[in-house]
Design an enzyme around this catalytic site. Sequence first.
Site, PDB file in Angstrom:
ATOM      1  N   ARG A  55     -21.944  13.163  58.879  1.00 33.64           N
ATOM      2  CA  ARG A  55     -22.810  12.206  58.199  1.00 33.64           C
ATOM      3  C   ARG A  55     -23.609  12.889  57.094  1.00 33.64           C
ATOM      4  O   ARG A  55     -24.018  12.263  56.114  1.00 33.64           O
ATOM      5  CB  ARG A  55     -23.745  11.527  59.200  1.00 33.64           C
ATOM      6  CG  ARG A  55     -24.700  10.507  58.557  1.00 33.64           C
ATOM      7  CD  ARG A  55     -25.303   9.561  59.570  1.00 33.64           C
ATOM      8  NE  ARG A  55     -25.921  10.243  60.683  1.00 33.64           N
ATOM      9  CZ  ARG A  55     -27.131  10.798  60.653  1.00 33.64           C
ATOM     10  NH1 ARG A  55     -27.861  10.764  59.554  1.00 33.64           N
ATOM     11  NH2 ARG A  55     -27.619  11.397  61.721  1.00 33.64           N
ATOM     12  N   ASP A 180     -23.242   0.585  36.252  1.00 37.69           N
ATOM     13  CA  ASP A 180     -22.066   0.504  37.118  1.00 37.69           C
ATOM     14  C   ASP A 180     -20.847   0.626  36.210  1.00 37.69           C
ATOM     15  O   ASP A 180     -20.568  -0.258  35.398  1.00 37.69           O
ATOM     16  CB  ASP A 180     -22.068  -0.828  37.864  1.00 37.69           C
ATOM     17  CG  ASP A 180     -20.945  -0.933  38.886  1.00 37.69           C
ATOM     18  OD1 ASP A 180     -19.880  -0.311  38.664  1.00 37.69           O
ATOM     19  OD2 ASP A 180     -21.106  -1.648  39.887  1.00 37.69           O
ATOM     20  N   LYS A 205     -11.646   0.943  43.666  1.00 31.86           N
ATOM     21  CA  LYS A 205     -10.887   0.230  42.654  1.00 31.86           C
ATOM     22  C   LYS A 205      -9.922   1.169  41.915  1.00 31.86           C
ATOM     23  O   LYS A 205      -9.115   1.837  42.534  1.00 31.86           O
ATOM     24  CB  LYS A 205     -11.858  -0.466  41.698  1.00 31.86           C
ATOM     25  CG  LYS A 205     -12.918  -1.318  42.415  1.00 31.86           C
ATOM     26  CD  LYS A 205     -12.329  -2.381  43.316  1.00 31.86           C
ATOM     27  CE  LYS A 205     -13.363  -3.397  43.784  1.00 31.86           C
ATOM     28  NZ  LYS A 205     -14.459  -2.850  44.602  1.00 31.86           N
TER      29      LYS A 205
END
Length: 393
Positions: A55, A180, A205
Amino acid sequence: MRNSKGSLMRPDPLPSSASHPVVTPLSPSVVYASETPDALDDQYEGRVHGYTYSREGHPNADVVAKRLDAMEGATGGVVTGSGMAAVTAVVMGLLKSGDHVVGGNQLYGRSLRLMAEDLPRLGIETSLADPGDIAAVEAALRPETKMILVEAVSNPTLAIADIDGLAKLCKDRDILLVVDNTFTTPRGFRPFERGADIVIHSITKLLAGHSDVMLGYVVAKDQALNDRLRVFAVTTGLTPSPFDCWLAERGMLSFELRFDRAQSTAVTLADHLSALPGVKRVIYPTRADHPDHDRAMALLDGQGCNMVSFELDGGREAANAFTRAADGLSFAPTLGDVATTLSHPASSSHRALSAERRAELGLHEGFFRVSVGLEDPKELCAVFTDAVAAATS
Protein backbone atom coordinates in the site's frame (compact mmCIF):
# COMPACT_ATOMS: atom_id res chain seq x y z
CA MET A 1 17.00 -19.79 3.81
CA ARG A 2 17.94 -20.00 7.45
CA ASN A 3 16.08 -23.18 8.39
CA SER A 4 15.96 -25.83 5.69
CA LYS A 5 13.88 -28.10 7.96
CA GLY A 6 10.90 -25.75 8.06
CA SER A 7 8.69 -26.41 5.02
CA LEU A 8 7.12 -22.94 5.24
CA MET A 9 10.37 -21.05 5.63
CA ARG A 10 10.81 -18.51 2.86
CA PRO A 11 13.77 -19.01 0.51
CA ASP A 12 15.67 -16.09 -0.96
CA PRO A 13 13.22 -14.30 -3.25
CA LEU A 14 15.11 -14.91 -6.50
CA PRO A 15 17.88 -17.32 -7.40
CA SER A 16 21.10 -15.54 -8.23
CA SER A 17 21.84 -15.10 -11.93
CA ALA A 18 24.59 -13.60 -14.04
CA SER A 19 21.89 -12.34 -16.44
CA HIS A 20 18.69 -10.38 -15.90
CA PRO A 21 15.13 -10.61 -17.24
CA VAL A 22 14.25 -8.57 -20.31
CA VAL A 23 10.67 -8.09 -19.08
CA THR A 24 10.05 -6.34 -15.75
CA PRO A 25 9.22 -9.04 -13.18
CA LEU A 26 5.76 -8.96 -11.64
CA SER A 27 6.05 -8.36 -7.88
CA PRO A 28 2.72 -9.31 -6.26
CA SER A 29 4.06 -9.48 -2.72
CA VAL A 30 2.00 -7.47 -0.24
CA VAL A 31 4.83 -7.27 2.28
CA TYR A 32 8.62 -6.96 2.11
CA ALA A 33 10.92 -8.31 4.79
CA SER A 34 13.72 -6.25 6.36
CA GLU A 35 16.75 -7.62 8.17
CA THR A 36 16.40 -5.65 11.42
CA PRO A 37 14.37 -2.82 13.02
CA ASP A 38 17.31 -0.52 12.29
CA ALA A 39 17.15 -1.50 8.62
CA LEU A 40 13.41 -0.70 8.58
CA ASP A 41 14.11 2.68 10.19
CA ASP A 42 16.63 3.40 7.43
CA GLN A 43 13.93 2.78 4.83
CA TYR A 44 11.20 4.83 6.48
CA GLU A 45 13.57 7.69 7.21
CA GLY A 46 14.90 7.80 3.64
CA ARG A 47 18.49 6.75 4.19
CA VAL A 48 18.06 3.75 1.90
CA HIS A 49 15.45 2.82 -0.67
CA GLY A 50 13.29 -0.21 -0.04
CA TYR A 51 9.75 -1.50 0.06
CA THR A 52 7.75 -2.32 3.17
CA TYR A 53 4.03 -2.79 2.53
CA SER A 54 2.59 -2.61 -0.97
CA ARG A 55 0.00 0.00 0.00
CA GLU A 56 3.01 2.27 0.56
CA GLY A 57 4.57 1.43 -2.80
CA HIS A 58 5.82 -1.49 -4.84
CA PRO A 59 8.26 -2.01 -7.73
CA ASN A 60 5.70 -2.27 -10.52
CA ALA A 61 4.03 1.02 -9.57
CA ASP A 62 7.42 2.74 -9.49
CA VAL A 63 8.26 1.49 -12.99
CA VAL A 64 5.02 2.93 -14.39
CA ALA A 65 5.42 6.20 -12.46
CA LYS A 66 8.94 6.72 -13.79
CA ARG A 67 7.82 6.08 -17.36
CA LEU A 68 5.03 8.64 -17.05
CA ASP A 69 7.27 11.09 -15.23
CA ALA A 70 9.61 11.00 -18.22
CA MET A 71 6.73 11.45 -20.67
CA GLU A 72 5.36 14.47 -18.77
CA GLY A 73 8.75 15.99 -17.96
CA ALA A 74 8.23 15.53 -14.23
CA THR A 75 9.53 13.64 -11.20
CA GLY A 76 7.84 12.05 -8.21
CA GLY A 77 4.51 11.06 -9.76
CA VAL A 78 2.06 8.83 -7.88
CA VAL A 79 0.23 5.88 -9.46
CA THR A 80 -3.25 5.21 -8.08
CA GLY A 81 -5.87 2.50 -8.45
CA SER A 82 -7.92 4.45 -11.04
CA GLY A 83 -8.15 7.78 -12.80
CA MET A 84 -10.84 8.92 -10.37
CA ALA A 85 -8.54 7.95 -7.50
CA ALA A 86 -5.99 10.37 -8.94
CA VAL A 87 -8.63 13.13 -9.15
CA THR A 88 -9.68 12.36 -5.57
CA ALA A 89 -6.09 12.48 -4.35
CA VAL A 90 -5.74 16.00 -5.77
CA VAL A 91 -8.95 17.61 -4.55
CA MET A 92 -9.19 15.84 -1.19
CA GLY A 93 -5.48 15.50 -0.50
CA LEU A 94 -4.68 19.17 -1.12
CA LEU A 95 -7.89 21.02 -0.19
CA LYS A 96 -9.60 21.44 3.19
CA SER A 97 -12.98 22.49 4.49
CA GLY A 98 -13.61 26.12 3.59
CA ASP A 99 -11.53 26.02 0.40
CA HIS A 100 -13.09 26.60 -3.01
CA VAL A 101 -12.33 24.90 -6.34
CA VAL A 102 -13.47 25.87 -9.82
CA GLY A 103 -13.99 23.01 -12.26
CA GLY A 104 -14.47 22.99 -15.99
CA ASN A 105 -18.14 22.72 -16.86
CA GLN A 106 -17.54 19.76 -19.16
CA LEU A 107 -15.48 17.49 -16.95
CA TYR A 108 -15.87 13.72 -17.03
CA GLY A 109 -19.22 12.72 -15.53
CA ARG A 110 -17.84 11.29 -12.29
CA SER A 111 -15.61 14.32 -11.81
CA LEU A 112 -18.72 16.48 -12.16
CA ARG A 113 -20.51 14.34 -9.58
CA LEU A 114 -17.54 14.68 -7.20
CA MET A 115 -17.70 18.44 -7.63
CA ALA A 116 -21.46 18.69 -7.25
CA GLU A 117 -22.16 16.23 -4.44
CA ASP A 118 -19.18 14.88 -2.55
CA LEU A 119 -16.87 17.86 -2.09
CA PRO A 120 -19.61 20.19 -0.78
CA ARG A 121 -20.62 17.49 1.71
CA LEU A 122 -17.06 17.68 3.07
CA GLY A 123 -17.05 21.46 3.28
CA ILE A 124 -15.12 22.10 0.05
CA GLU A 125 -17.08 24.57 -2.04
CA THR A 126 -17.23 24.18 -5.82
CA SER A 127 -18.19 26.14 -8.92
CA LEU A 128 -18.22 25.26 -12.61
CA ALA A 129 -17.20 27.50 -15.50
CA ASP A 130 -16.32 27.23 -19.18
CA PRO A 131 -12.50 26.77 -19.24
CA GLY A 132 -12.40 28.30 -22.69
CA ASP A 133 -13.85 31.56 -21.35
CA ILE A 134 -11.34 33.22 -19.03
CA ALA A 135 -13.82 35.94 -18.05
CA ALA A 136 -16.29 33.28 -16.92
CA VAL A 137 -13.63 31.46 -14.91
CA GLU A 138 -12.44 34.70 -13.33
CA ALA A 139 -16.03 35.56 -12.38
CA ALA A 140 -16.32 32.21 -10.57
CA LEU A 141 -13.26 32.85 -8.39
CA ARG A 142 -13.55 33.68 -4.71
CA PRO A 143 -11.03 34.80 -2.11
CA GLU A 144 -10.94 31.20 -0.84
CA THR A 145 -10.36 29.65 -4.31
CA LYS A 146 -7.33 27.38 -4.13
CA MET A 147 -7.60 25.30 -7.30
CA ILE A 148 -8.88 25.22 -10.89
CA LEU A 149 -9.44 21.74 -12.38
CA VAL A 150 -9.91 21.36 -16.13
CA GLU A 151 -9.46 18.93 -18.97
CA ALA A 152 -7.25 20.12 -21.82
CA VAL A 153 -9.79 18.62 -24.22
CA SER A 154 -13.18 18.07 -22.63
CA ASN A 155 -15.07 14.82 -22.33
CA PRO A 156 -17.06 14.30 -24.53
CA THR A 157 -17.60 17.49 -26.58
CA LEU A 158 -13.87 17.98 -27.27
CA ALA A 159 -13.96 21.64 -26.25
CA ILE A 160 -10.47 23.15 -25.89
CA ALA A 161 -9.51 24.83 -22.63
CA ASP A 162 -7.65 28.14 -22.72
CA ILE A 163 -4.70 26.70 -20.82
CA ASP A 164 -2.48 29.71 -21.45
CA GLY A 165 -5.10 32.11 -20.09
CA LEU A 166 -5.85 29.86 -17.13
CA ALA A 167 -2.15 29.52 -16.29
CA LYS A 168 -1.73 33.29 -16.20
CA LEU A 169 -4.87 33.72 -14.10
CA CYS A 170 -3.70 31.07 -11.63
CA LYS A 171 -0.21 32.52 -11.37
CA ASP A 172 -1.59 36.00 -10.72
CA ARG A 173 -3.96 34.71 -8.01
CA ASP A 174 -1.68 32.05 -6.46
CA ILE A 175 -4.11 29.28 -7.43
CA LEU A 176 -3.16 25.72 -8.43
CA LEU A 177 -3.93 24.82 -12.04
CA VAL A 178 -4.74 21.11 -12.37
CA VAL A 179 -5.03 19.62 -15.88
CA ASP A 180 -6.55 16.22 -16.61
CA ASN A 181 -4.49 15.14 -19.62
CA THR A 182 -6.24 11.81 -20.24
CA PHE A 183 -7.73 12.59 -23.66
CA THR A 184 -4.67 14.35 -25.00
CA THR A 185 -1.92 12.24 -23.38
CA PRO A 186 1.70 13.47 -23.23
CA ARG A 187 1.99 12.65 -26.94
CA GLY A 188 -0.61 15.29 -27.76
CA PHE A 189 -0.01 17.87 -25.02
CA ARG A 190 2.38 18.50 -22.10
CA PRO A 191 0.59 20.70 -19.55
CA PHE A 192 3.67 21.63 -17.51
CA GLU A 193 5.12 23.35 -20.56
CA ARG A 194 2.05 25.64 -20.60
CA GLY A 195 1.98 26.55 -16.93
CA ALA A 196 0.03 23.75 -15.22
CA ASP A 197 0.92 22.91 -11.60
CA ILE A 198 -0.52 19.37 -11.46
CA VAL A 199 -1.23 16.79 -14.17
CA ILE A 200 -3.68 13.89 -13.92
CA HIS A 201 -4.07 10.80 -16.10
CA SER A 202 -6.39 7.87 -16.29
CA ILE A 203 -3.82 5.27 -17.33
CA THR A 204 -6.80 2.97 -17.91
CA LYS A 205 -7.39 4.66 -21.23
CA LEU A 206 -4.99 5.21 -24.13
CA LEU A 207 -1.76 4.93 -22.14
CA ALA A 208 -2.36 1.27 -21.18
CA GLY A 209 -4.55 0.85 -24.21
CA HIS A 210 -5.96 -2.67 -23.99
CA SER A 211 -9.06 -2.40 -21.74
CA ASP A 212 -7.52 -4.69 -19.14
CA VAL A 213 -6.02 -2.16 -16.69
CA MET A 214 -7.55 0.18 -14.09
CA LEU A 215 -4.99 2.81 -12.98
CA GLY A 216 -4.48 6.53 -12.50
CA TYR A 217 -1.52 8.87 -12.15
CA VAL A 218 -0.93 12.31 -10.69
CA VAL A 219 2.18 14.47 -10.52
CA ALA A 220 2.93 18.02 -9.39
CA LYS A 221 5.74 20.40 -10.28
CA ASP A 222 6.29 21.06 -6.57
CA GLN A 223 7.79 18.03 -4.85
CA ALA A 224 6.23 19.08 -1.55
CA LEU A 225 2.83 18.67 -3.22
CA ASN A 226 3.87 15.26 -4.54
CA ASP A 227 4.73 14.23 -0.98
CA ARG A 228 1.27 15.32 0.21
CA LEU A 229 -0.41 13.49 -2.66
CA ARG A 230 1.54 10.31 -1.91
CA VAL A 231 0.76 10.41 1.81
CA PHE A 232 -2.94 10.92 1.14
CA ALA A 233 -3.01 8.09 -1.42
CA VAL A 234 -1.26 5.72 1.01
CA THR A 235 -3.46 6.70 3.95
CA THR A 236 -6.74 6.33 2.05
CA GLY A 237 -5.71 3.16 0.23
CA LEU A 238 -5.79 4.47 -3.35
CA THR A 239 -3.38 1.64 -4.06
CA PRO A 240 -2.61 0.36 -7.58
CA SER A 241 -2.50 -3.35 -8.27
CA PRO A 242 0.97 -4.70 -9.12
CA PHE A 243 -0.57 -6.80 -11.87
CA ASP A 244 -2.34 -3.80 -13.40
CA CYS A 245 0.92 -1.84 -13.25
CA TRP A 246 2.74 -4.71 -14.93
CA LEU A 247 0.13 -4.80 -17.71
CA ALA A 248 0.21 -1.01 -18.04
CA GLU A 249 3.96 -1.01 -18.58
CA ARG A 250 3.51 -3.52 -21.38
CA GLY A 251 0.86 -1.31 -22.96
CA MET A 252 2.92 1.84 -22.61
CA LEU A 253 5.76 0.30 -24.61
CA SER A 254 3.60 0.55 -27.75
CA PHE A 255 1.76 3.73 -26.75
CA GLU A 256 3.35 6.14 -29.23
CA LEU A 257 2.79 3.77 -32.16
CA ARG A 258 -0.83 3.24 -31.13
CA PHE A 259 -1.44 6.95 -30.59
CA ASP A 260 -0.09 7.95 -33.99
CA ARG A 261 -2.05 5.24 -35.85
CA ALA A 262 -5.32 5.99 -34.01
CA GLN A 263 -4.91 9.75 -34.49
CA SER A 264 -4.35 9.34 -38.23
CA THR A 265 -7.47 7.21 -38.53
CA ALA A 266 -9.48 9.65 -36.41
CA VAL A 267 -8.78 12.42 -38.94
CA THR A 268 -10.02 10.18 -41.74
CA LEU A 269 -13.12 9.10 -39.81
CA ALA A 270 -14.08 12.66 -38.84
CA ASP A 271 -13.95 13.81 -42.45
CA HIS A 272 -15.87 10.73 -43.56
CA LEU A 273 -18.63 11.22 -41.00
CA SER A 274 -19.05 14.86 -41.97
CA ALA A 275 -20.04 13.80 -45.49
CA LEU A 276 -22.67 11.23 -44.45
CA PRO A 277 -26.36 12.09 -44.73
CA GLY A 278 -27.97 11.82 -41.30
CA VAL A 279 -24.95 13.15 -39.39
CA LYS A 280 -25.90 16.49 -37.84
CA ARG A 281 -22.43 17.58 -36.74
CA VAL A 282 -18.90 16.25 -36.29
CA ILE A 283 -16.46 17.47 -33.62
CA TYR A 284 -12.74 17.00 -34.10
CA PRO A 285 -10.09 19.51 -32.97
CA THR A 286 -8.21 19.94 -36.27
CA ARG A 287 -11.31 20.43 -38.40
CA ALA A 288 -11.88 24.02 -39.51
CA ASP A 289 -15.49 23.86 -38.26
CA HIS A 290 -14.48 23.04 -34.67
CA PRO A 291 -15.65 25.92 -32.44
CA ASP A 292 -12.20 26.17 -30.82
CA HIS A 293 -10.20 25.38 -33.94
CA ASP A 294 -7.58 28.13 -33.63
CA ARG A 295 -6.97 27.41 -29.96
CA ALA A 296 -6.79 23.68 -30.66
CA MET A 297 -4.18 24.13 -33.37
CA ALA A 298 -2.05 26.32 -31.10
CA LEU A 299 -2.41 24.24 -27.95
CA LEU A 300 -2.05 20.79 -29.54
CA ASP A 301 0.49 21.86 -32.16
CA GLY A 302 -1.72 20.68 -35.01
CA GLN A 303 -2.64 17.33 -33.47
CA GLY A 304 -6.21 16.19 -32.87
CA CYS A 305 -5.68 12.97 -30.86
CA ASN A 306 -7.88 9.88 -31.25
CA MET A 307 -11.30 11.05 -30.06
CA VAL A 308 -14.10 11.99 -32.46
CA SER A 309 -17.59 13.08 -31.42
CA PHE A 310 -20.63 13.40 -33.65
CA GLU A 311 -24.38 13.80 -33.48
CA LEU A 312 -26.98 11.89 -35.47
CA ASP A 313 -30.24 13.33 -36.66
CA GLY A 314 -32.94 11.79 -34.52
CA GLY A 315 -33.10 10.83 -30.86
CA ARG A 316 -32.77 7.65 -28.80
CA GLU A 317 -34.37 5.50 -31.49
CA ALA A 318 -31.69 6.54 -33.98
CA ALA A 319 -28.98 5.96 -31.36
CA ASN A 320 -30.24 2.42 -30.68
CA ALA A 321 -30.38 1.64 -34.40
CA PHE A 322 -26.86 2.96 -34.88
CA THR A 323 -25.27 0.80 -32.18
CA ARG A 324 -27.15 -2.29 -33.35
CA ALA A 325 -25.85 -1.79 -36.87
CA ALA A 326 -22.25 -0.87 -35.94
CA ASP A 327 -20.99 -4.35 -36.71
CA GLY A 328 -17.81 -5.25 -34.83
CA LEU A 329 -17.64 -2.04 -32.78
CA SER A 330 -18.07 -2.26 -29.02
CA PHE A 331 -20.67 0.02 -27.48
CA ALA A 332 -19.00 0.57 -24.12
CA PRO A 333 -18.34 3.46 -21.70
CA THR A 334 -14.59 3.51 -22.19
CA LEU A 335 -11.89 4.84 -24.47
CA GLY A 336 -8.36 4.05 -25.56
CA ASP A 337 -8.73 0.39 -26.51
CA VAL A 338 -6.87 -1.12 -29.45
CA ALA A 339 -10.29 -1.44 -31.08
CA THR A 340 -12.70 1.42 -31.77
CA THR A 341 -15.36 1.87 -29.10
CA LEU A 342 -18.58 3.88 -29.04
CA SER A 343 -19.87 5.81 -26.05
CA HIS A 344 -23.30 7.43 -25.66
CA PRO A 345 -22.92 10.07 -22.90
CA ALA A 346 -26.64 10.45 -22.27
CA SER A 347 -26.86 6.80 -21.18
CA SER A 348 -23.40 6.41 -19.62
CA SER A 349 -20.86 9.01 -18.49
CA HIS A 350 -23.35 11.89 -18.15
CA ARG A 351 -26.53 10.02 -17.27
CA ALA A 352 -26.55 11.54 -13.78
CA LEU A 353 -27.11 14.99 -15.28
CA SER A 354 -30.62 16.22 -15.94
CA ALA A 355 -31.86 16.22 -19.54
CA GLU A 356 -31.83 20.01 -19.41
CA ARG A 357 -28.23 20.12 -18.22
CA ARG A 358 -27.16 17.64 -20.92
CA ALA A 359 -28.90 19.81 -23.51
CA GLU A 360 -26.95 22.84 -22.31
CA LEU A 361 -23.75 20.90 -22.97
CA GLY A 362 -24.97 19.70 -26.37
CA LEU A 363 -25.26 16.08 -25.25
CA HIS A 364 -28.47 15.16 -27.06
CA GLU A 365 -29.74 11.60 -27.50
CA GLY A 366 -28.11 11.35 -30.91
CA PHE A 367 -24.67 12.35 -29.59
CA PHE A 368 -21.85 9.77 -29.65
CA ARG A 369 -18.21 9.82 -28.63
CA VAL A 370 -15.86 7.58 -30.62
CA SER A 371 -12.54 6.32 -29.34
CA VAL A 372 -10.75 5.43 -32.55
CA GLY A 373 -8.65 2.29 -32.48
CA LEU A 374 -6.25 0.49 -34.79
CA GLU A 375 -8.57 -0.90 -37.47
CA ASP A 376 -8.02 -0.41 -41.16
CA PRO A 377 -9.39 3.10 -41.86
CA LYS A 378 -11.35 2.06 -44.97
CA GLU A 379 -13.02 -0.83 -43.16
CA LEU A 380 -13.84 1.39 -40.18
CA CYS A 381 -15.41 4.06 -42.38
CA ALA A 382 -17.49 1.41 -44.12
CA VAL A 383 -18.89 0.24 -40.77
CA PHE A 384 -19.87 3.80 -39.86
CA THR A 385 -21.47 4.32 -43.28
CA ASP A 386 -23.70 1.31 -42.78
CA ALA A 387 -24.52 2.15 -39.15
CA VAL A 388 -25.45 5.76 -39.91
CA ALA A 389 -27.62 4.60 -42.80
CA ALA A 390 -29.41 2.17 -40.51
CA ALA A 391 -29.95 4.90 -37.93
CA THR A 392 -31.49 7.31 -40.41
CA SER A 393 -33.52 4.91 -42.56
